[in-house]
Design a protein around this motif. Sequence first.
Motif, mmCIF file in Angstrom:
data_model
loop_
_atom_site.group_PDB
_atom_site.id
_atom_site.type_symbol
_atom_site.label_atom_id
_atom_site.label_comp_id
_atom_site.label_asym_id
_atom_site.label_seq_id
_atom_site.Cartn_x
_atom_site.Cartn_y
_atom_site.Cartn_z
ATOM 1 N N PRO A 13 -2.874 3.398 7.669
ATOM 2 C CA PRO A 13 -1.686 3.711 6.881
ATOM 3 C C PRO A 13 -1.981 3.720 5.381
ATOM 4 O O PRO A 13 -3.005 3.211 4.933
ATOM 5 N N PRO A 14 -1.036 4.270 4.587
ATOM 6 C CA PRO A 14 -1.164 4.157 3.131
ATOM 7 C C PRO A 14 -0.903 2.708 2.708
ATOM 8 O O PRO A 14 -0.019 2.058 3.261
ATOM 9 N N HIS A 15 -1.690 2.213 1.756
ATOM 10 C CA HIS A 15 -1.555 0.805 1.361
ATOM 11 C C HIS A 15 -1.519 0.679 -0.164
ATOM 12 O O HIS A 15 -1.623 1.669 -0.883
ATOM 13 N N ILE A 16 -1.384 -0.547 -0.629
ATOM 14 C CA ILE A 16 -1.234 -0.769 -2.068
ATOM 15 C C ILE A 16 -2.490 -0.375 -2.845
ATOM 16 O O ILE A 16 -2.399 -0.029 -4.014
ATOM 17 N N GLY A 17 -3.637 -0.394 -2.208
ATOM 18 C CA GLY A 17 -4.860 0.054 -2.872
ATOM 19 C C GLY A 17 -4.766 1.518 -3.270
ATOM 20 O O GLY A 17 -5.153 1.895 -4.378
ATOM 21 N N HIS A 18 -4.239 2.360 -2.365
ATOM 22 C CA HIS A 18 -4.047 3.778 -2.680
ATOM 23 C C HIS A 18 -3.110 3.938 -3.878
ATOM 24 O O HIS A 18 -3.387 4.709 -4.795
ATOM 25 N N LEU A 19 -2.004 3.211 -3.847
ATOM 26 C CA LEU A 19 -1.003 3.322 -4.912
ATOM 27 C C LEU A 19 -1.555 2.817 -6.248
ATOM 28 O O LEU A 19 -1.312 3.413 -7.299
ATOM 29 N N PHE A 20 -2.301 1.731 -6.193
ATOM 30 C CA PHE A 20 -2.876 1.145 -7.406
ATOM 31 C C PHE A 20 -3.878 2.103 -8.051
ATOM 32 O O PHE A 20 -3.846 2.340 -9.262
ATOM 33 N N ILE A 21 -4.753 2.681 -7.232
ATOM 34 C CA ILE A 21 -5.733 3.652 -7.737
ATOM 35 C C ILE A 21 -5.012 4.828 -8.388
ATOM 36 O O ILE A 21 -5.340 5.246 -9.500
ATOM 37 N N ALA A 22 -4.020 5.369 -7.693
ATOM 38 C CA ALA A 22 -3.289 6.526 -8.216
ATOM 39 C C ALA A 22 -2.622 6.210 -9.554
ATOM 40 O O ALA A 22 -2.680 7.011 -10.497
ATOM 41 N N MET A 23 -2.005 5.052 -9.654
ATOM 42 C CA MET A 23 -1.306 4.689 -10.894
ATOM 43 C C MET A 23 -2.296 4.457 -12.042
ATOM 44 O O MET A 23 -2.041 4.864 -13.180
#
Length: 189
Positions: A13-23
Amino acid sequence: MNHIGILGGTFDPPHIGHLFIAMEVLTQLNLSQVWFMPNRIPPHKERKSYVTDEERVQMLQLAISDQPKFTIQPIELEREGPSYTYDTIKLLQEKHVDTKFYFIIGGDMVEYLPHWHKIEELVEMITFVGVKRPGYSFPNTYPIVEVDIPQLDISSSMIRKRLMENANTMYLLPEKVRNYIEEKHLYGT
């Protein structure tokens, strides 16, 4: 001209690591947006399907729903066959002529770049953005914009394992995604 970051992956699944990298990439490079691009068949690794493409997209939608500069780019799900970045970027550049694309990759993919399909042409088409990942280095074979961010050692496979073992996943996944997984009984929950 728009400056768009692309973060590809299975998001399973999508996780906070993906979101953190993107931001971090969005803010450090002052991009207009980051597009999350789920792939159908990643050419660099075998993908065992744990959920449907529709479920992955729904989880991504829930994960990014609070950030207006994040969106989903479904182009690779709409095509058949392996998701070669060269083919995808070629199509995106035809559709978005006033856009400069930044393709975001982790340290594991930086090391794998020499094996990418049509890599010599691809480095002329886009800017690669490398995000450091624990245990990987950045060889200087290709031009890569390095973005230094705090390293989070989180992976979708680790989260799937924790979910299957009924272990804690709080703060590893966005709450909306965790609730969706539990509600749909995904990953053995």
